[in-house]
Design a protein around this motif. Structure first.
Motif, PDB file in Angstrom:
ATOM      1  N   ARG A 102       0.853  -1.169   0.000  1.00 55.12           N
ATOM      2  CA  ARG A 102       0.000   0.000   0.000  1.00 55.12           C
ATOM      3  C   ARG A 102       0.897   1.229   0.000  1.00 55.12           C
ATOM      4  O   ARG A 102       1.641   1.476   0.938  1.00 55.12           O
ATOM      5  N   GLY A 103       0.856   2.003  -1.108  1.00 51.93           N
ATOM      6  CA  GLY A 103       1.723   3.161  -1.251  1.00 51.93           C
ATOM      7  C   GLY A 103       0.960   4.461  -1.333  1.00 51.93           C
ATOM      8  O   GLY A 103      -0.229   4.491  -1.642  1.00 51.93           O
ATOM      9  N   ARG A 104       1.651   5.530  -1.100  1.00 49.85           N
ATOM     10  CA  ARG A 104       1.076   6.871  -1.103  1.00 49.85           C
ATOM     11  C   ARG A 104       0.459   7.238  -2.451  1.00 49.85           C
ATOM     12  O   ARG A 104      -0.545   7.929  -2.516  1.00 49.85           O
ATOM     13  N   THR A 105       1.034   6.746  -3.563  1.00 50.13           N
ATOM     14  CA  THR A 105       0.570   7.156  -4.886  1.00 50.13           C
ATOM     15  C   THR A 105      -0.460   6.209  -5.474  1.00 50.13           C
ATOM     16  O   THR A 105      -1.532   6.626  -5.899  1.00 50.13           O
ATOM     17  N   THR A 106      -0.158   4.919  -5.503  1.00 47.44           N
ATOM     18  CA  THR A 106      -1.035   3.956  -6.179  1.00 47.44           C
ATOM     19  C   THR A 106      -1.975   3.230  -5.242  1.00 47.44           C
ATOM     20  O   THR A 106      -2.847   2.476  -5.695  1.00 47.44           O
ATOM     21  N   GLY A 107      -1.812   3.422  -3.933  1.00 43.89           N
ATOM     22  CA  GLY A 107      -2.668   2.722  -2.995  1.00 43.89           C
ATOM     23  C   GLY A 107      -2.344   1.245  -2.919  1.00 43.89           C
ATOM     24  O   GLY A 107      -1.182   0.843  -2.982  1.00 43.89           O
ATOM     25  N   LEU A 108      -3.360   0.402  -2.817  1.00 37.32           N
ATOM     26  CA  LEU A 108      -3.158  -1.034  -2.677  1.00 37.32           C
ATOM     27  C   LEU A 108      -2.962  -1.685  -4.046  1.00 37.32           C
ATOM     28  O   LEU A 108      -3.799  -1.536  -4.928  1.00 37.32           O
ATOM     29  N   ARG A 109      -1.852  -2.393  -4.222  1.00 40.64           N
ATOM     30  CA  ARG A 109      -1.565  -3.094  -5.473  1.00 40.64           C
ATOM     31  C   ARG A 109      -1.067  -4.502  -5.175  1.00 40.64           C
ATOM     32  O   ARG A 109      -0.379  -4.746  -4.182  1.00 40.64           O
ATOM     33  N   GLN A 110      -1.427  -5.425  -6.082  1.00 40.42           N
ATOM     34  CA  GLN A 110      -1.067  -6.832  -5.941  1.00 40.42           C
ATOM     35  C   GLN A 110       0.066  -7.178  -6.903  1.00 40.42           C
ATOM     36  O   GLN A 110       0.189  -6.598  -7.993  1.00 40.42           O
ATOM     37  N   GLY A 111       0.878  -8.154  -6.516  1.00 44.29           N
ATOM     38  CA  GLY A 111       1.943  -8.607  -7.395  1.00 44.29           C
ATOM     39  C   GLY A 111       2.474  -9.960  -6.968  1.00 44.29           C
ATOM     40  O   GLY A 111       1.958 -10.577  -6.024  1.00 44.29           O
ATOM     41  N   ASN A 112       3.509 -10.406  -7.643  1.00 44.55           N
ATOM     42  CA  ASN A 112       4.178 -11.662  -7.307  1.00 44.55           C
ATOM     43  C   ASN A 112       5.685 -11.461  -7.376  1.00 44.55           C
ATOM     44  O   ASN A 112       6.189 -10.912  -8.368  1.00 44.55           O
ATOM     45  N   ILE A 113       6.375 -11.867  -6.321  1.00 44.94           N
ATOM     46  CA  ILE A 113       7.835 -11.896  -6.416  1.00 44.94           C
ATOM     47  C   ILE A 113       8.185 -13.040  -7.346  1.00 44.94           C
ATOM     48  O   ILE A 113       7.882 -14.205  -7.068  1.00 44.94           O
ATOM     49  N   THR A 114       8.796 -12.696  -8.487  1.00 43.58           N
ATOM     50  CA  THR A 114       9.097 -13.718  -9.490  1.00 43.58           C
ATOM     51  C   THR A 114      10.586 -13.974  -9.648  1.00 43.58           C
ATOM     52  O   THR A 114      10.969 -14.921 -10.340  1.00 43.58           O
ATOM     53  N   SER A 115      11.425 -13.120  -9.034  1.00 47.73           N
ATOM     54  CA  SER A 115      12.858 -13.417  -9.053  1.00 47.73           C
ATOM     55  C   SER A 115      13.537 -12.765  -7.859  1.00 47.73           C
ATOM     56  O   SER A 115      13.040 -11.787  -7.290  1.00 47.73           O
ATOM     57  N   LEU A 116      14.674 -13.355  -7.472  1.00 46.75           N
ATOM     58  CA  LEU A 116      15.473 -12.881  -6.356  1.00 46.75           C
ATOM     59  C   LEU A 116      16.897 -12.624  -6.836  1.00 46.75           C
ATOM     60  O   LEU A 116      17.228 -12.853  -7.996  1.00 46.75           O
ATOM     61  N   TYR A 117      17.729 -12.148  -5.901  1.00 40.68           N
ATOM     62  CA  TYR A 117      19.140 -11.870  -6.194  1.00 40.68           C
ATOM     63  C   TYR A 117      19.292 -10.875  -7.350  1.00 40.68           C
ATOM     64  O   TYR A 117      20.233 -10.940  -8.130  1.00 40.68           O
ATOM     65  N   LEU A 118      18.349  -9.945  -7.458  1.00 37.73           N
ATOM     66  CA  LEU A 118      18.387  -8.932  -8.506  1.00 37.73           C
ATOM     67  C   LEU A 118      19.587  -8.026  -8.275  1.00 37.73           C
ATOM     68  O   LEU A 118      19.773  -7.463  -7.194  1.00 37.73           O
ATOM     69  N   GLN A 119      20.409  -7.878  -9.310  1.00 42.38           N
ATOM     70  CA  GLN A 119      21.586  -7.008  -9.248  1.00 42.38           C
ATOM     71  C   GLN A 119      21.574  -6.093 -10.452  1.00 42.38           C
ATOM     72  O   GLN A 119      21.260  -6.525 -11.568  1.00 42.38           O
ATOM     73  N   GLY A 120      21.889  -4.828 -10.231  1.00 42.57           N
ATOM     74  CA  GLY A 120      21.885  -3.906 -11.357  1.00 42.57           C
ATOM     75  C   GLY A 120      22.151  -2.482 -10.919  1.00 42.57           C
ATOM     76  O   GLY A 120      22.723  -2.229  -9.855  1.00 42.57           O
TER      77      GLY A 120
END
Length: 431
Positions: free
Chosen positions: A203-221
Protein backbone atom coordinates in the motif's frame (compact mmCIF):
# COMPACT_ATOMS: atom_id res chain seq x y z
CA UNK A 1 16.57 -26.61 -4.53
CA UNK A 2 19.51 -27.86 -2.47
CA UNK A 3 22.24 -25.50 -1.24
CA UNK A 4 24.82 -26.83 -3.71
CA UNK A 5 22.58 -26.10 -6.71
CA UNK A 6 21.60 -22.70 -5.31
CA UNK A 7 25.23 -21.70 -4.83
CA UNK A 8 26.04 -22.84 -8.36
CA UNK A 9 23.14 -20.84 -9.76
CA UNK A 10 24.16 -17.72 -7.82
CA UNK A 11 27.70 -18.07 -9.15
CA UNK A 12 26.35 -18.47 -12.70
CA UNK A 13 24.23 -15.32 -12.31
CA UNK A 14 27.23 -13.34 -11.07
CA UNK A 15 29.24 -14.57 -14.07
CA UNK A 16 26.42 -13.60 -16.43
CA UNK A 17 26.05 -10.19 -14.78
CA UNK A 18 29.73 -9.39 -15.23
CA UNK A 19 29.42 -10.37 -18.91
CA UNK A 20 26.33 -8.29 -19.74
CA UNK A 21 26.19 -5.33 -17.32
CA UNK A 22 27.82 -2.91 -19.78
CA UNK A 23 25.77 -3.96 -22.80
CA UNK A 24 23.41 -1.24 -24.11
CA UNK A 25 19.91 -1.39 -22.61
CA UNK A 26 20.70 -4.02 -19.97
CA UNK A 27 20.22 -2.76 -16.43
CA UNK A 28 19.99 -5.84 -14.17
CA UNK A 29 20.16 -9.63 -13.78
CA UNK A 30 18.39 -11.94 -11.35
CA UNK A 31 17.34 -15.53 -10.70
CA UNK A 32 13.67 -16.17 -11.29
CA UNK A 33 10.96 -17.91 -13.23
CA UNK A 34 11.35 -18.35 -16.97
CA UNK A 35 8.54 -17.10 -19.24
CA UNK A 36 7.26 -18.89 -22.31
CA UNK A 37 4.71 -17.31 -24.61
CA UNK A 38 4.13 -14.51 -22.09
CA UNK A 39 3.31 -16.91 -19.24
CA UNK A 40 5.43 -17.83 -16.25
CA UNK A 41 6.69 -21.40 -16.04
CA UNK A 42 7.96 -23.28 -12.99
CA UNK A 43 11.47 -23.39 -14.44
CA UNK A 44 14.12 -21.30 -12.70
CA UNK A 45 16.39 -19.37 -15.02
CA UNK A 46 19.06 -16.67 -15.08
CA UNK A 47 17.15 -13.53 -16.04
CA UNK A 48 18.53 -10.57 -17.97
CA UNK A 49 16.52 -7.34 -17.58
CA UNK A 50 16.69 -4.94 -20.53
CA UNK A 51 14.82 -1.93 -21.90
CA UNK A 52 13.84 -3.34 -25.29
CA UNK A 53 14.21 -6.77 -26.85
CA UNK A 54 15.78 -6.92 -30.30
CA UNK A 55 15.94 -9.81 -32.75
CA UNK A 56 19.16 -11.76 -32.41
CA UNK A 57 20.05 -11.13 -36.07
CA UNK A 58 19.97 -7.37 -35.39
CA UNK A 59 22.50 -7.56 -32.55
CA UNK A 60 26.26 -7.05 -32.91
CA UNK A 61 28.17 -10.25 -32.25
CA UNK A 62 29.34 -8.97 -28.85
CA UNK A 63 25.79 -8.33 -27.64
CA UNK A 64 24.24 -11.74 -28.31
CA UNK A 65 23.25 -13.29 -25.00
CA UNK A 66 24.21 -16.88 -24.18
CA UNK A 67 21.43 -19.44 -24.11
CA UNK A 68 22.85 -21.02 -20.94
CA UNK A 69 25.52 -20.29 -18.34
CA UNK A 70 27.08 -23.25 -16.53
CA UNK A 71 24.12 -25.36 -17.61
CA UNK A 72 21.43 -22.93 -16.35
CA UNK A 73 19.01 -21.44 -18.92
CA UNK A 74 19.06 -17.70 -19.66
CA UNK A 75 15.83 -15.77 -20.22
CA UNK A 76 15.16 -12.10 -21.06
CA UNK A 77 12.78 -9.74 -19.21
CA UNK A 78 11.75 -6.58 -21.05
CA UNK A 79 11.26 -3.67 -18.61
CA UNK A 80 12.63 -0.23 -17.81
CA UNK A 81 15.52 0.46 -15.42
CA UNK A 82 14.24 0.76 -11.84
CA UNK A 83 13.55 4.30 -10.71
CA UNK A 84 13.40 5.70 -7.18
CA UNK A 85 9.74 6.45 -6.40
CA UNK A 86 7.63 9.63 -4.90
CA UNK A 87 -2.77 9.65 -0.38
CA UNK A 88 -2.13 12.98 0.97
CA UNK A 89 -4.45 12.28 3.92
CA UNK A 90 -3.47 12.96 7.50
CA UNK A 91 -3.37 9.81 9.67
CA UNK A 92 -3.32 9.79 13.44
CA UNK A 93 -2.32 7.39 14.84
CA UNK A 94 0.42 6.80 12.31
CA UNK A 95 0.42 3.52 10.37
CA UNK A 96 1.92 1.98 7.26
CA UNK A 97 0.98 2.91 3.69
CA UNK A 98 0.68 6.68 4.22
CA UNK A 99 2.41 9.73 2.80
CA UNK A 100 5.42 11.34 4.44
CA UNK A 101 7.38 14.39 3.34
CA UNK A 102 10.99 15.28 4.02
CA UNK A 103 12.14 18.58 2.56
CA UNK A 104 10.61 18.77 -0.89
CA UNK A 105 10.24 15.03 -1.53
CA UNK A 106 7.37 12.67 -0.81
CA UNK A 107 7.40 8.98 -0.04
CA UNK A 108 5.58 6.31 1.92
CA UNK A 109 5.77 5.27 5.56
CA UNK A 110 6.12 1.49 5.24
CA UNK A 111 5.39 0.22 8.75
CA UNK A 112 6.35 0.70 12.37
CA UNK A 113 9.67 -0.69 13.59
CA UNK A 114 11.49 -0.82 16.88
CA UNK A 115 15.04 0.50 17.31
CA UNK A 116 16.87 -2.43 18.92
CA UNK A 117 19.34 -0.15 20.66
CA UNK A 118 16.88 2.25 22.28
CA UNK A 119 13.67 0.14 22.05
CA UNK A 120 11.92 3.25 20.72
CA UNK A 121 9.03 2.86 18.29
CA UNK A 122 9.89 4.38 14.90
CA UNK A 123 8.63 4.62 11.29
CA UNK A 124 10.33 2.85 8.35
CA UNK A 125 10.86 4.15 4.80
CA UNK A 126 13.72 4.57 2.28
CA UNK A 127 16.98 6.44 2.56
CA UNK A 128 16.11 8.37 -0.59
CA UNK A 129 12.85 9.43 1.10
CA UNK A 130 13.97 10.30 4.64
CA UNK A 131 17.53 11.34 3.86
CA UNK A 132 20.19 11.64 6.52
CA UNK A 133 20.10 11.74 10.29
CA UNK A 134 18.30 14.73 11.79
CA UNK A 135 16.02 15.47 8.82
CA UNK A 136 12.55 16.57 9.86
CA UNK A 137 9.84 14.13 8.77
CA UNK A 138 6.22 15.25 8.39
CA UNK A 139 2.93 13.45 7.74
CA UNK A 140 1.29 14.14 5.41
CA UNK A 141 3.36 17.20 4.47
CA UNK A 142 5.45 20.05 5.76
CA UNK A 143 2.45 22.08 6.85
CA UNK A 144 3.39 25.67 7.62
CA UNK A 145 2.07 25.23 11.14
CA UNK A 146 3.74 21.79 11.27
CA UNK A 147 2.65 18.21 10.89
CA UNK A 148 6.10 17.02 11.91
CA UNK A 149 6.10 13.51 13.37
CA UNK A 150 9.81 13.16 14.16
CA UNK A 151 13.36 13.19 12.82
CA UNK A 152 15.39 10.71 10.79
CA UNK A 153 17.29 8.54 13.27
CA UNK A 154 19.32 6.35 10.91
CA UNK A 155 19.62 5.81 7.17
CA UNK A 156 21.52 3.34 4.99
CA UNK A 157 22.22 3.19 1.27
CA UNK A 158 24.35 0.08 0.76
CA UNK A 159 24.39 -2.39 -2.10
CA UNK A 160 21.62 -4.34 -0.35
CA UNK A 161 19.48 -1.72 1.40
CA UNK A 162 17.88 1.64 0.63
CA UNK A 163 16.38 2.20 4.07
CA UNK A 164 15.83 4.72 6.85
CA UNK A 165 13.65 5.22 9.89
CA UNK A 166 12.49 8.22 11.89
CA UNK A 167 11.31 8.88 15.43
CA UNK A 168 7.60 9.42 15.99
CA UNK A 169 7.65 11.60 19.08
CA UNK A 170 6.86 15.09 17.76
CA UNK A 171 3.59 16.86 18.55
CA UNK A 172 2.15 13.86 20.36
CA UNK A 173 2.43 11.54 17.35
CA UNK A 174 1.86 7.86 18.06
CA UNK A 175 1.48 4.79 15.86
CA UNK A 176 -0.05 1.36 15.44
CA UNK A 177 1.48 -1.75 13.84
CA UNK A 178 -0.99 -1.77 10.97
CA UNK A 179 -0.96 -0.88 7.26
CA UNK A 180 -3.86 0.97 5.63
CA UNK A 181 -6.07 -1.42 3.56
CA UNK A 182 -3.91 -4.38 4.61
CA UNK A 183 -4.33 -4.58 8.36
CA UNK A 184 -2.26 -5.68 11.34
CA UNK A 185 1.33 -6.73 10.60
CA UNK A 186 1.99 -10.32 11.71
CA UNK A 187 5.78 -10.48 11.54
CA UNK A 188 8.34 -11.03 8.77
CA UNK A 189 9.28 -13.74 6.27
CA UNK A 190 12.36 -14.41 4.12
CA UNK A 191 11.22 -15.39 0.61
CA UNK A 192 13.10 -18.32 -0.99
CA UNK A 193 13.51 -19.38 -4.62
CA UNK A 194 11.33 -22.41 -3.88
CA UNK A 195 8.47 -20.01 -3.00
CA UNK A 196 8.35 -18.36 -6.44
CA UNK A 197 6.02 -17.02 -7.70
CA UNK A 198 5.24 -15.52 -4.29
CA UNK A 199 2.04 -13.43 -3.99
CA UNK A 200 2.52 -10.06 -2.27
CA UNK A 201 0.88 -6.67 -2.00
CA UNK A 202 1.78 -3.20 -0.90
CA UNK A 203 0.00 0.00 0.00
CA UNK A 204 1.72 3.16 -1.25
CA UNK A 205 1.08 6.87 -1.10
CA UNK A 206 0.57 7.16 -4.89
CA UNK A 207 -1.04 3.96 -6.18
CA UNK A 208 -2.67 2.72 -2.99
CA UNK A 209 -3.16 -1.03 -2.68
CA UNK A 210 -1.56 -3.09 -5.47
CA UNK A 211 -1.07 -6.83 -5.94
CA UNK A 212 1.94 -8.61 -7.40
CA UNK A 213 4.18 -11.66 -7.31
CA UNK A 214 7.84 -11.90 -6.42
CA UNK A 215 9.10 -13.72 -9.49
CA UNK A 216 12.86 -13.42 -9.05
CA UNK A 217 15.47 -12.88 -6.36
CA UNK A 218 19.14 -11.87 -6.19
CA UNK A 219 18.39 -8.93 -8.51
CA UNK A 220 21.59 -7.01 -9.25
CA UNK A 221 21.89 -3.91 -11.36
CA UNK A 222 21.91 -0.12 -11.49
CA UNK A 223 19.01 2.19 -10.67
CA UNK A 224 18.35 5.21 -12.87
CA UNK A 225 19.93 7.53 -10.27
CA UNK A 226 23.18 5.51 -10.32
CA UNK A 227 22.66 3.37 -7.21
CA UNK A 228 24.24 -0.05 -7.74
CA UNK A 229 22.29 -2.76 -5.97
CA UNK A 230 22.38 -6.52 -5.48
CA UNK A 231 20.39 -9.20 -3.68
CA UNK A 232 17.04 -7.51 -4.35
CA UNK A 233 13.50 -8.77 -4.98
CA UNK A 234 11.74 -8.33 -8.33
CA UNK A 235 7.95 -7.99 -8.11
CA UNK A 236 5.80 -8.50 -11.20
CA UNK A 237 2.45 -6.73 -11.17
CA UNK A 238 -0.61 -8.98 -11.06
CA UNK A 239 -2.47 -6.75 -13.51
CA UNK A 240 -0.50 -5.57 -16.58
CA UNK A 241 -2.86 -2.58 -16.79
CA UNK A 242 -1.77 -1.38 -13.32
CA UNK A 243 1.73 -0.43 -12.24
CA UNK A 244 2.76 -2.14 -9.02
CA UNK A 245 4.60 1.02 -8.02
CA UNK A 246 4.84 4.66 -9.08
CA UNK A 247 6.74 7.73 -7.81
CA UNK A 248 5.82 8.36 -4.19
CA UNK A 249 5.32 4.68 -3.32
CA UNK A 250 8.95 4.32 -2.23
CA UNK A 251 9.19 3.09 1.34
CA UNK A 252 6.11 0.87 1.16
CA UNK A 253 6.20 -2.41 3.06
CA UNK A 254 5.80 -5.45 0.79
CA UNK A 255 3.52 -7.91 2.59
CA UNK A 256 2.51 -11.53 1.92
CA UNK A 257 -0.88 -13.23 2.30
CA UNK A 258 -0.13 -13.98 5.97
CA UNK A 259 0.34 -10.25 6.73
CA UNK A 260 4.10 -10.73 7.08
CA UNK A 261 6.50 -8.06 5.81
CA UNK A 262 8.87 -9.56 3.25
CA UNK A 263 10.47 -6.48 1.66
CA UNK A 264 10.89 -2.71 1.56
CA UNK A 265 9.91 -1.22 -1.80
CA UNK A 266 12.41 1.26 -3.20
CA UNK A 267 11.50 1.67 -6.85
CA UNK A 268 9.68 0.71 -9.98
CA UNK A 269 10.80 -1.11 -13.06
CA UNK A 270 7.54 -0.15 -14.76
CA UNK A 271 5.07 -1.82 -14.54
CA UNK A 272 6.83 -3.89 -11.90
CA UNK A 273 8.52 -3.13 -8.59
CA UNK A 274 11.80 -3.68 -6.76
CA UNK A 275 12.37 -4.17 -3.03
CA UNK A 276 15.05 -4.96 -0.47
CA UNK A 277 14.50 -8.19 1.51
CA UNK A 278 13.25 -7.24 4.97
CA UNK A 279 15.92 -9.40 6.66
CA UNK A 280 18.66 -7.22 5.14
CA UNK A 281 16.79 -4.04 6.06
CA UNK A 282 16.43 -5.09 9.69
CA UNK A 283 20.06 -6.22 9.90
CA UNK A 284 21.62 -3.08 8.47
CA UNK A 285 19.36 -0.64 10.33
CA UNK A 286 19.43 -2.68 13.58
CA UNK A 287 15.65 -2.73 13.89
CA UNK A 288 12.78 -5.19 14.10
CA UNK A 289 9.34 -4.90 12.52
CA UNK A 290 6.86 -3.97 15.24
CA UNK A 291 3.76 -6.07 15.91
CA UNK A 292 0.91 -5.85 18.39
CA UNK A 293 1.26 -2.10 18.88
CA UNK A 294 -1.96 -0.31 19.75
CA UNK A 295 -2.47 3.44 19.69
CA UNK A 296 -0.76 5.15 22.60
CA UNK A 297 -2.28 8.25 24.13
CA UNK A 298 0.53 10.72 24.79
CA UNK A 299 -0.25 12.87 27.84
CA UNK A 300 -0.78 16.48 26.79
CA UNK A 301 1.93 17.68 29.17
CA UNK A 302 4.47 15.55 27.26
CA UNK A 303 3.63 16.96 23.84
CA UNK A 304 5.54 19.94 22.47
CA UNK A 305 2.37 22.02 22.62
CA UNK A 306 1.81 21.10 26.25
CA UNK A 307 5.44 21.84 27.11
CA UNK A 308 5.21 25.21 25.34
CA UNK A 309 2.13 26.14 27.33
CA UNK A 310 3.78 25.12 30.60
CA UNK A 311 6.87 27.20 29.80
CA UNK A 312 4.92 30.32 28.81
CA UNK A 313 2.55 30.16 31.77
CA UNK A 314 5.45 30.55 34.20
CA UNK A 315 5.23 34.33 33.62
CA UNK A 316 2.39 36.82 33.25
CA UNK A 317 3.52 38.07 29.83
CA UNK A 318 4.11 34.49 28.66
CA UNK A 319 0.63 33.51 29.79
CA UNK A 320 -0.86 36.37 27.78
CA UNK A 321 1.11 35.27 24.72
CA UNK A 322 -0.10 31.68 25.18
CA UNK A 323 -3.75 32.72 25.38
CA UNK A 324 -3.36 34.61 22.11
CA UNK A 325 -1.69 31.62 20.45
CA UNK A 326 -4.52 29.35 21.60
CA UNK A 327 -7.23 31.71 20.31
CA UNK A 328 -5.49 32.48 17.02
CA UNK A 329 -3.97 29.15 15.95
CA UNK A 330 -6.87 28.14 13.68
CA UNK A 331 -6.91 31.55 12.00
CA UNK A 332 -3.16 31.49 11.47
CA UNK A 333 -3.26 27.98 10.00
CA UNK A 334 -6.10 28.94 7.63
CA UNK A 335 -4.34 32.10 6.46
CA UNK A 336 -1.17 30.17 5.63
CA UNK A 337 -3.20 27.70 3.56
CA UNK A 338 -5.11 30.32 1.52
CA UNK A 339 -2.32 32.89 1.02
CA UNK A 340 0.46 31.57 -1.26
CA UNK A 341 2.71 34.60 -0.70
CA UNK A 342 2.49 34.16 3.06
CA UNK A 343 3.44 30.51 2.72
CA UNK A 344 6.38 31.33 0.42
CA UNK A 345 7.64 33.96 2.86
CA UNK A 346 7.54 31.42 5.69
CA UNK A 347 9.30 28.79 3.56
CA UNK A 348 12.13 31.26 2.98
CA UNK A 349 12.65 31.64 6.71
CA UNK A 350 15.29 29.54 8.56
CA UNK A 351 12.46 27.31 9.83
CA UNK A 352 14.58 24.61 11.40
CA UNK A 353 16.70 27.13 13.31
CA UNK A 354 13.52 28.84 14.57
CA UNK A 355 12.06 25.50 15.65
CA UNK A 356 15.33 24.52 17.35
CA UNK A 357 15.41 27.80 19.27
CA UNK A 358 11.81 27.31 20.44
CA UNK A 359 12.53 23.69 21.43
CA UNK A 360 15.60 24.80 23.41
CA UNK A 361 13.49 27.42 25.21
CA UNK A 362 10.76 24.89 26.04
CA UNK A 363 13.29 22.48 27.51
CA UNK A 364 15.19 25.12 29.45
CA UNK A 365 14.00 28.70 29.97
CA UNK A 366 17.48 29.56 31.16
CA UNK A 367 18.92 28.94 27.67
CA UNK A 368 19.80 32.16 25.87
CA UNK A 369 18.07 33.85 22.95
CA UNK A 370 20.45 33.28 19.99
CA UNK A 371 21.91 36.21 18.05
CA UNK A 372 21.61 34.30 14.78
CA UNK A 373 19.10 31.87 13.30
CA UNK A 374 20.33 29.62 10.52
CA UNK A 375 23.23 31.98 9.82
CA UNK A 376 20.97 35.05 9.66
CA UNK A 377 20.76 37.88 12.17
CA UNK A 378 17.96 37.11 14.62
CA UNK A 379 16.68 40.70 14.52
CA UNK A 380 16.42 40.55 10.73
CA UNK A 381 14.51 37.25 10.86
CA UNK A 382 12.00 38.32 13.49
CA UNK A 383 11.60 41.67 11.74
CA UNK A 384 10.58 39.94 8.52
CA UNK A 385 8.20 37.71 10.43
CA UNK A 386 6.60 40.72 12.14
CA UNK A 387 6.24 42.59 8.86
CA UNK A 388 4.53 39.70 7.07
CA UNK A 389 2.15 39.19 10.00
CA UNK A 390 1.25 42.89 9.87
CA UNK A 391 0.52 42.57 6.17
CA UNK A 392 -1.76 39.53 6.23
CA UNK A 393 -3.43 39.64 9.67
CA UNK A 394 -5.73 42.26 11.12
CA UNK A 395 -6.80 40.93 14.54
CA UNK A 396 -5.75 43.53 17.17
CA UNK A 397 -4.98 41.02 19.93
CA UNK A 398 -2.81 38.93 17.63
CA UNK A 399 -0.90 41.91 16.25
CA UNK A 400 -0.41 43.23 19.78
CA UNK A 401 1.29 40.00 20.80
CA UNK A 402 3.35 39.91 17.58
CA UNK A 403 4.71 43.37 18.46
CA UNK A 404 5.27 42.33 22.07
CA UNK A 405 7.14 39.18 21.04
CA UNK A 406 9.29 41.17 18.60
CA UNK A 407 10.17 43.73 21.27
CA UNK A 408 10.85 41.05 23.87
CA UNK A 409 13.31 39.17 21.63
CA UNK A 410 14.93 42.33 20.21
CA UNK A 411 15.62 43.65 23.69
CA UNK A 412 17.03 40.42 25.08
CA UNK A 413 19.39 38.88 22.50
CA UNK A 414 21.99 36.87 24.40
CA UNK A 415 19.92 36.83 27.60
CA UNK A 416 17.94 33.86 28.99
CA UNK A 417 14.38 33.34 27.79
CA UNK A 418 13.23 33.42 31.41
CA UNK A 419 14.63 36.93 31.81
CA UNK A 420 12.90 38.06 28.62
CA UNK A 421 9.54 36.68 29.72
CA UNK A 422 9.75 38.28 33.14
CA UNK A 423 11.14 41.64 31.99
CA UNK A 424 8.97 44.31 33.54
CA UNK A 425 6.87 46.14 31.00
CA UNK A 426 8.01 44.06 28.04
CA UNK A 427 4.50 43.75 26.63
CA UNK A 428 3.45 47.25 27.59
CA UNK A 429 6.50 48.82 25.96
CA UNK A 430 5.73 47.05 22.67
CA UNK A 431 2.05 48.00 22.74
Amino acid sequence: MDDKTLNAMQAARAKLHAQVENMPGIHATSIGLKSTGGSLTRTLALLVHLDHKRPEHALPAGEVLPKTVDGFPVDVIEDSAPEPNEDSGKYRPLQGGIQVQVGGSYGTLGCLVRDLQTQNLCALSNQHVMGGQGNRVAQPKMDPVCDQIGDTVKSVLSTKVDGAYCSINAHGASGISSIVEIGEVAGVYNVQLSDLPYPVRKRGRTTGLRQGNITSLYLQGTRSDGWKFQGQQYIATSDPALNFSEPGDSGSAVVDAQQRVVGLLWGASTPNGCASPIADVMSELNIEVATGVKAEVVPYRETQTGQLEAALRTTESGGKLWRTIRRSSARIRHQFHVTPRLLVTWQQMPQQAIADAITAAIRNLDSTIPSTLGGEDTLEVIGRLRDVMRRYFSEPDLLEQVEALHAMIAGNIGRPWRHALTAVGACAAAA
